[in-house]
Structure formats: C-alpha cells, structure tokens
Write an enzyme that holds these catalytic residues in place. Structure first.
Site, short mmCIF file in Angstrom:
data_model
loop_
_atom_site.label_atom_id
_atom_site.label_comp_id
_atom_site.label_asym_id
_atom_site.label_seq_id
_atom_site.Cartn_x
_atom_site.Cartn_y
_atom_site.Cartn_z
N ASP A 66 -4.41 8.19 4.10
CA ASP A 66 -5.01 8.21 5.46
C ASP A 66 -4.61 9.45 6.26
O ASP A 66 -4.45 9.38 7.47
CB ASP A 66 -4.61 6.95 6.25
CG ASP A 66 -4.84 5.68 5.45
OD1 ASP A 66 -5.88 5.62 4.77
OD2 ASP A 66 -3.98 4.79 5.48
N HIS A 67 -4.42 10.55 5.56
CA HIS A 67 -4.07 11.80 6.25
C HIS A 67 -5.15 12.84 5.98
O HIS A 67 -4.85 13.93 5.50
CB HIS A 67 -2.70 12.31 5.78
CG HIS A 67 -1.59 11.34 6.02
ND1 HIS A 67 -0.39 11.39 5.35
CD2 HIS A 67 -1.48 10.29 6.89
CE1 HIS A 67 0.40 10.41 5.77
NE2 HIS A 67 -0.24 9.73 6.70
N PRO A 68 -6.42 12.53 6.30
CA PRO A 68 -7.48 13.48 5.99
C PRO A 68 -7.29 14.76 6.80
O PRO A 68 -6.89 14.71 7.96
CB PRO A 68 -8.76 12.74 6.39
CG PRO A 68 -8.32 11.75 7.40
CD PRO A 68 -6.93 11.34 7.00
#
Lengths: 545, 458
Positions: free
Chosen positions: A478-480
């Site tokens: 979830d670290h785009p």
C-alpha cells in the site's frame, strides 16, 4: 449550489490527506487564501470505530470504509476488485488500499514514520540503479523534522539507536517501548543472528501530545485508532480550518484548465455528487490526491492542448509505478509464547538490509515482525487441524500466543512499463474512468524478495517454526509511488526537485507520486516532508515573489 | 447566584511556570534569609498565586490573566518585583495591605477577585516570608498587565469598601505557623492559603461567602465545586483522611473522584506540591468542618453503580463513509469511551483511566462536571504524573461531539454508572460550551523550514 458558481483562492489544493491539509495549514497561517477540494465526504472517528467493531472480517483494512459512488476507492485488496483494476504478471501484488475521505488514507495506517536514508535519494549515483531524486536528503531534513513535529513522531535516541538518517533534532517524543513479543524477538535476533531489531519511529503518542492521548496499544491502528493517539490527516484539516482554510468535501476534480499558452493552470473543475460542475480559479495549484488518483486526474484532463494529459509532455505520467512489494510468512513458533497483539501493530524492525553495496544488484528491504492479534489465524489453523471442543479452545489459545507474522518492504525500481492508465470500460457514477495498473515486479525487486525469503527461512528455523503459511507470490504494501516521477530532465520526468511540474509553472504535485525511488521505509513521513517543502516554496513565491 | 466564582476560568499554565517557584534564592545573605525565602516560595505555592497572576503562555507572576466576573473582565496584575509594572516599589507594609486588606499601594481598593479576605488570616511572619520571596525569588518582568475596565458600580473601586464591610475576613493568625498542631495548621492552610472556600462555599446575593455553609458546594463557571463537608450523604463523609491526601497530592482518589477543570489546576499548581504533613493537616481539618447535607445529592456521590456489560451492540452492519447516522447512548459510549474506560466501565487495572462507577463525577445528581469533563477533557500534571483525557468539545482532534450527542451520552452514563438519567438536554450542554471558539493553536509554531517547536509536555 448553482453549477456556474465561481470560487477562487491564492492556492487551490486537490486532496485533503496529510499532504494537502498540511500544505493548507501552512499557507493559511502565512496569510494566504486556500481552498482544498476533497473528492470524498467528511467523516469522523466514532462512526469508523463502530463500523470496525461491527465488521466481521476484522483484518480487512478497507472494510470499515465503504466508499461513496462519486468518490470510489478500492473496496478490498482482492484482484479483481470493483475499482482498482490491476493487470500484468504481478497484478495481485499491486492491490493498494487507500481512502477517499476528508483526512485521507492516514485514517488507516500503522503510523510508521521513517525518514529515507540519504542513499535512497541517490540510488543511480551510488549503485547505478534506478534514478536519483532531484533533491537530496539534506534538502529535506528540516522538513522531515517539521513533519515529525506536526504529526507527533516518537523514535529512539539517535545516540543509542542510529537509524541511518542524520538528525539535527531529537524525535519529538521518546520511542515506543517494544511489546512483549517485540522484546522476545529482539532478544532472539540480538543473540542468535548478526542482525539487529530497532524501535520503529511512529507517528503515535508516547505521551499526551497536541491534545491527543497516549497510545494504549489497542492493536487496531489499522483500520482505525480508536482514541486518536496516532496521527491522521484530519488533525491537519482541523488545524487548517481553524486558521481559515476552506475545505469543500464531495468535490471530485475532473479537469485541470490551462491558459492559451498551456503554461499556467487557470482553474480546476469539479463535480458535486449530482454531477453539477464547478470551477475554482487560483494563482497556484497543488495536486495532492494520492499516487493513483493524482495520475488519474492528470490523464483525465487530456484535451487538444495536451492530448496525453496535463503535465505529461514527457509521457511519464502514470508510469514508473512502485510499491514496497514484499513477501509475507506466518508460522507457529516452537519456542515459548510471544503473545503477539499486545501493543501497536508495528513497533520493531530488522533494518540491516536497508542499505549495502549489494544494492547495485538487488533491492534493499526492511523486515517487520508484525505484532497483530493472531486469534483469527490461530482459529482457522486449529479448525483446519481438526480440533473440536475443549481441545479446539486450548489449541486456539496456544496457537494465537505462538504465531509469528513477518513481512518485508522490498525496494522497487521505476520501470516505465509499470503503468497506470484510464480504464476504457469501467467508469464510476460520475462517468469518470476507473484506474488500471499494469504491474510486473522488476528483477531487482525479485532478487531482493528472494533474499528476504532466505532470511525468513533462517528465522523460522531459529524459532523452531512449524505450519508455515507463505502469502502466494508477493505482498502489496500500500505504498504506491512514482506515477508523476521527479527528475532534473523534463524529457523523462514530470516534476522538478521542488515538485513543480515541468510543463506548468504554477502547478505542483505533493504526493508519493513524485518519488524517484521508493527506498524501504513507509512513505508517509516523506510525503509529509515533501508537502511541507512545497508549502515553503509557495510561501516564498506568493509572499516574496 | 454566586457568579463571582466565574473568576476561576480555565488557566492553561505550562509546568514551566512552577519551575520559577523553586529557583534558588540568589541574593540570600544568610541562612535565615534562605529559610525565609524557602518558606515564602512554599507559601506562594500553597496560596496558588500563580494560578491567577500568570496568563496562558505568559511569564510567571506577570499578570494579565483575564478573569470574567458578572461585572466585567478583571485582569490580574503583575506581581513580579519590577518597580514600574510590578510591585518592586512596595514596602512590606504596602504588601501587607494589599495581601490582607485588599488595598493597593496608591490607596485604591482591589476587587475581591483577589482573595484577600482569605489571605487576611496569614501571620505577620508568613506575610514577611511571602514578601521576601516575591522581592528576591521572582524574576522581575517589565510588562504592563492590561488595565481592568469595569462597568458601574464596580468601576467605582470605593464601592469595594462597602463590600469589604459585609464580607467577613479571616482574622490574622499569630505566632509561627510552622509550629501549629495538626488541626490548627490544617485550618490555616485551608483558610488563609488554599482559600478552599473561595470556590467551595456558596455566596449570598452580595457575592459574599456564606460562612454558615462553609464548603457546602457552589457553581464555578460551568463546573460545580462540590460539597466537601463531612456529610455522609451530601458531602465526602465516606472519604478517609488518606483518600483526601491522595486526591490533593495526585488529583485522584481511586474509586472516588478525580480532579479536572479548576480543581485540576489547583492540584497541579498548588496542593500536589504541599508536604505530606501539610496535606494530612488540610485533610484532617476538612474532615471536621460542620457537615451539610445537599439539596440534590442524597447518597454519597461515589457510591453508585457497578461494573456492567451492555447488551451486545454488534450488528454486522457497516455504514457508508458519508453515513454519519446519529449514534444512541450505548453506541456513543462504545465508540468514544469504551476503548479507555472499558466496555464494563471499570477503567484500567492501575486506574490511570478511572472507573466510571463509584465515581463522584458520574454519581452526582449535578451533571455539570461530567459535561465539562467531556467538553474540555482532563489535563493535569503533578509530580506523580500526567493525567490526560482528550476533549470531545469543539476543538477536539479526536472527536467533536454535538450538544445532543453529549446530552445522550451523559444521560446514558449517569443511568448506567451513576444515580440515574438526569435528562440533560442538548441546549443545556450548548450553554456550557466555552464561549466563542478561538482558533485552534497550531500543533507546531512554524516560521519556515526547520523553525519549529514541539508542543510542551502539558
């Protein structure tokens, strides 16, 4: 509201998460007028807490946040889901969780507040891989501190535990004590391996701070901190509003209007939930709408002047999508009970693999021993093993207290082929196309993940582990990042070192989308630091320019 | 009626203020002088001078605190030894007149916001100790405090002379107050120094404390300074001396009550710094004042309720993010209170988070302090630690509850853990909210890159 209503401000910001709201707060306190447009609605903690408690699937981070039709976000992290369409060999590893609400995605994060390492900004120069950023660690250092004070970050004393990112000031709060599980894990690593476990810096109170209480270890930072001990963007929204910033919720920006020369942005246009259209003009514009939505908006604004989308003369908008795609394993320790789940979710990290000469060949990573409640996993395992009655209860107790979950943040590289585009077939209620992402893990990251697996296997062996359950393939973190990549050369990047778009002099981007590389630490503190630096640049230009 | 008690408004003083109290006397010439200085510093703490004579964020004793009274705003004065702006030009005699008789050096009458009717009970020796310390132990501050502007007749300071004739001042004690026996010492501390009655004793229509109702409880700017006489039904007759000492020392008597609002400040700035011997003396004195029953509370406030689990609230229903449906009492408790106070209301094992049953604030038929605690939170630092509960009022970053939500929550709390549903309305809560919202201070003072400061500990 009438659809021809005209709004105007010195600075118009799209997105009310940590980036947008903290810029708004800084600017409005400097005397500038600010309008923040947020696609999602106003929300509050008590309703999220009730949603979480009523939710049956507790580990679902997106579960307590069903989105509105006009500002959809991923309903879950499965692939396919009904919003973020991922394709390619590693499609499932790019299912990102994020929220479109006032305050943004930090409503559900774990509070991990890492600074990047100086080397993370110079990957090309030091290791011949990826890219260099168009700014250095030293450029960002004061803003890192400003962000740490704003968010309330606790962390270790650098003279005792140096995390590799030089500090001019101590952390605003003392480090979070490790949980029992964290202490046991640290003892094992210290005694039996050449590695170390460090206290993770956290945007979480270890004393009453800024009118909010000390963390009590409820263990559900994700999906929602029930007491406000952890930072989220809504605090910056409140502070900015108290100083006079105007926030407009349910305002879905769909078009960025430019002047005839296509050099300056003149306005943004948004839809309200009934698709009434509104125009907001300003002197400067900041897109701070999360990596995925920011790229989506720029592409969506394509017109005759900019057929490939706004700020996209390089063709790099939507490309270079990165994450900390990692690996994950859960197993049962054969040693004494760890009792995970007593304290915040993430308190301890093995940081030995964040940097090294080997980075010329494989990506860096960090390892979390995730300290979450394992009753759910233990119950499923005990049932699968066929236990019933009293034995089942005993097994659940035993397994839940002995479960270990490890996952890693592995460094990606910016690859233009990893690309976000607009769906041709899927649209939301306003007729705006859904985002879709093609994702294939770079070999640099694959080699990094292979290394991580070997380390995890050693740890399982050390802890006499059984019942290993590896997450198939790779694990999204979830670290785009990377979709409007930063660089010195306008031909192969979207923004410069100040996050100003190369194409439009009054358009800035404050998001992980500007990251040139993604390092290993969680991205939010760097997003906040970059945002505060954008605010500083805007103040200089608007007040002294 | 006793509106003058509005004088004690929320004073958010940093603990830094108290730091100044214990500065070593720099000009002490001999041991006697040093002893006098130490005594003066201690007495100033016991008298809680700093509470009123320092504005939020201001320098210690430089005054400027705006104190609301029914007659208009009163600004506390600069009592540092600065000769122009403070009391540097005061002789011991001038100081004594102000302290014990409410007379300024220029002959004008002080407003009785200054509790000189209490300080009138000080011994000559202690007045001298206070004077010595204020002259030599306090940093002079060359800042002029704002002038008090009052409407007629309060603007005629002479009218205070008439008031003074009505108000019954303490009689000066004699001898060496350090040698008094326990009860005499307790009386001295309670009346001449801590001025407990200023808040806890009801006043008559002339705003004069009714001595026949000493410590029987009174309104206090939204809060209620409760009946602390030894009545077993209306007061705190069920408290032991040790309970009272624990309360005054830490702000918390476990299973009985905890200090917030103005009493939290009194504990933070004053009573938590008293010696154990003095605290016992004070407690022993309070335990033997005449008992007064209460109009509203007919059973000890801390004797209600027990640990109870509510019915299962889990519905399995998850609402859309924009569906801010009104929550009922049980859900409000579940979402906002239960994480800390427990689903059963028991608080934490160590009682850092207190139980809600057997809790005076929840048990009282007067819901004032429960509403105010929810609106303002708790923020009390003592040598034993920092007690903190977030505000749920209009400036809260944790959760901003509406008037109706607070009313529903209070009624639910008192019914479940206290003396029953007291039917508080949203309008009543609204009237208790602190008047006009002031801008929330930024979490960090930022003047550009790197120039930031972390919030203080308090």
């Amino acid at each position: 509201m009438p659809s021809d209503q005209t709004l105007s401000a010195d600075v118009v910001i799209v997105g009310s998460g940590v980036a947008g709201s903290s810029i708004a707060n800084e600017l409005v306190r400097a005397g500038l007028s600010v309008i923040v447009l947020e696609a999602g609605p106003r929300v509050d903690r008590q309703h999220f807490v009730e949603n979480f408690r009523n939710l049956e699937n507790k580990p679902s981070y997106q579960g307590p946040f069903p989105s509105t039709p006009w500002a959809p976000h991923p309903p879950n992290q499965r692939s396919p889901n009904k919003y973020l369409h991922t394709t390619g060999p590693d499609a499932e590893a790019y299912q990102q969780a994020y929220l479109r609400v006032v305050g943004g995605t930090t409503w559900h994060w774990a509070g991990c507040a890492w600074r990047y390492l100086p080397s993370d900004f110079e990957l090309k120069t030091r290791y011949g891989q990826g890219r260099d950023w168009a700014l250095s660690y030293d450029d960002l250092e004061p803003f890192y501190y400003q962000a740490e004070v704003m968010m309330g970050v606790c962390g270790p004393d650098p003279s005792v535990e140096d995390l590799g990112s030089p500090r001019k000031q101590p952390y605003p709060m003392e480090a979070l004590p490790l949980s029992y599980a964290g202490e046991q894990f640290r003892k094992l690593i210290t005694e039996k391996t050449p590695w170390r476990v460090v206290h993770e810096p956290q945007a979480r109170n270890t004393r009453p701070y800024d009118g909010r209480p000390t963390c009590e270890g409820h263990n559900n930072c994700m999906p929602i901190c029930p007491i406000g001990a952890m930072y989220n963007g809504s605090y910056s929204v409140y502070h900015a509003e108290a100083a006079g910033a105007k926030f407009i919720p349910n305002a879905v920006v769909y078009r960025i209007e430019r002047d005839a020369a296509n050099k300056k942005v003149t306005a943004v246009h948004y839809y309200d939930p009934d698709k009434g259209s509104h125009r907001v003009s300003g002197k400067y514009f900041v897109i701070a709408a999360h990596c995925i939505e920011t790229a989506k908006l720029l592409l969506l604004s394509a017109d005759e002047q900019s057929p490939n989308g706004v700020a996209n003369s390089s063709g790099h908008v939507g490309r270079n999508m990165m994450d900390h795609t990692g690996v994950q394993v859960t197993f049962i320790s054969g040693d004494k009970a760890l009792w995970p789940g007593r304290g915040p979710l993430e308190t301890n990290v093995i940081d030995n693999f964040r940097d090294g000469t080997w980075r010329d060949e494989r990506g860096a990573y960090l390892v979390h021993m995730v300290d979450d409640n394992q009753v759910d996993f233990a119950t499923q395992l005990a049932i699968a093993k066929g236990y019933v009655g009293r034995e089942l209860e005993e097994q659940i107790r035993y397994l839940a207290s002995h479960t270990v979950r490890l996952f890693s943040h592995n460094e990606a590289l910016p690859d233009p082929e990893n690309r976000l585009t607009l769906s041709r077939t899927e649209k939301d209620a306003l007729g705006i196309p859904h985002p879709q992402v093609y994702y294939k893990l770079p070999q640099y990251t694959v080699r990094s993940c292979d290394h991580t697996r070997s380390v995890f296997r050693q740890l399982i062996h050390l802890m006499h582990g059984t019942d290993e359950e590896w997450t198939p393939g790779y694990f999204p973190q979830d670290h785009p990042s990377g979709s409007t990549i930063m660089g010195a050369d306008p031909k192969d990047s979207v923004v410069d070192g100040h996050c100003r778009t190369h194409d439009h002099e009054n358009l800035f981007i404050a998001s992980s989308s500007v990251f040139s590389t993604v390092g290993t630490g969680n991205i939010t503190l760097t997003v906040a630091a970059i945002a505060l630096r954008v605010a500083d640049t805007l103040k200089k230009e608007l007040l002294h320019g | 009626m006793a509106d003058i008690k509005h004088i004690f408004r929320t004073v958010l003083l940093g603990s830094a203020v108290l730091g100044g109290l214990y500065a070593a006397p720099s000009h002490a010439e001999d041991n006697d002088e040093q002893a006098l200085m130490a005594r003066g510093a201690y007495l100033a703490t016991a008298g809680d001078c700093v509470a009123c004579h320092t504005r939020p964020g201001g320098k210690p004793f430089a005054g400027g605190l705006e104190i609301a009274t029914p007659k208009g705003a009163v600004f506390s004065t600069n009592i540092t030894p600065d000769p122009q702006n403070g009391i540097g030009a005061y002789t011991l005699e001038d100081f004594e007149k102000a302290l014990r008789r409410g007379l300024r050096k220029d002959g004008a009458y002080l407003y009785p916001v200054m509790p000189y009717v209490s300080y009138a009970g000080l011994t000559d020796q202690d007045v001298k100790a206070l004077y010595t310390w204020f002259m030599h132990g306090v940093q002079p501050v060359a800042e002029k405090a704002p002038e008090t502007q009052m409407g007629f007749p309060g603007n005629i300071r002479m009218s205070m002379m008439a008031w003074n004739m009505l108000a019954e001042s303490e009689k000066p004690e004699t001898g060496d107050s350090a040698t008094y026996d326990k009860l005499r010492r307790g009386h001295y501390l309670a009346t001449a120094l801590e001025h407990c009655g200023t808040c806890h004793t009801p006043r008559n229509f002339m705003l004069v404390e009714q001595q026949d109702q000493y410590l029987a409880g009174s309104q206090l700017n939204g809060w209620f300074a409760p009946n602390i006489t030894p009545s077993s039904t209306g007061g705190i007759g069920d408290w032991s001396e040790d309970d009272l000492v624990a309360y005054l020392k830490t702000g918390h008597a476990k299973g009985r009550s905890q200090a917030a609002g103005p009493m939290g400040e009194a504990v933070e700035h004053s009573t938590s710094h008293l010696s154990d011997e003095d605290l016992h003396a004070l407690a022993a004195f309070i335990k033997q004042v005449p008992a007064h029953d209460d109009e509203i509370d007919h059973q000890a406030r801390d004797s209600f309720g027990k640990a109870t689990l509510s019915a299962d609230l889990r519905s399995g229903i998850v609402h859309r993010v924009d569906d801010l449906n009104p929550l009922d009492g049980p859900a409000l408790y579940d979402a906002n209170c239960a994480a800390c106070h427990g689903a059963d209301g028991a608080g934490t094992a160590d009682q850092y988070v207190p139980t809600l049953y057997t809790n005076s604030v929840v048990g009282s038929g007067r819901t004032d302090n429960l509403v105010m605690t929810i609106l303002e939170g708790v923020n009390r630092s003592t040598p034993s630690g920092h007690a903190s509960m977030p505000s749920f009022g209009g400036h809260s970053d944790v959760q901003r509850l509406s008037d109706d939500e607070i009313a529903r929550l209070v009624n639910y709390l008192t019914q479940r853990f206290g003396s029953g549903d007291h039917h508080v309305t949203g309008a009543q809560v609204g009237a208790m909210r602190p008047s006009p919202p002031t801008p929330t201070p930024a979490p960090a003072v930022s003047t550009g890159a790197g120039h930031v400061t972390a919030p203080e500990h308090t």
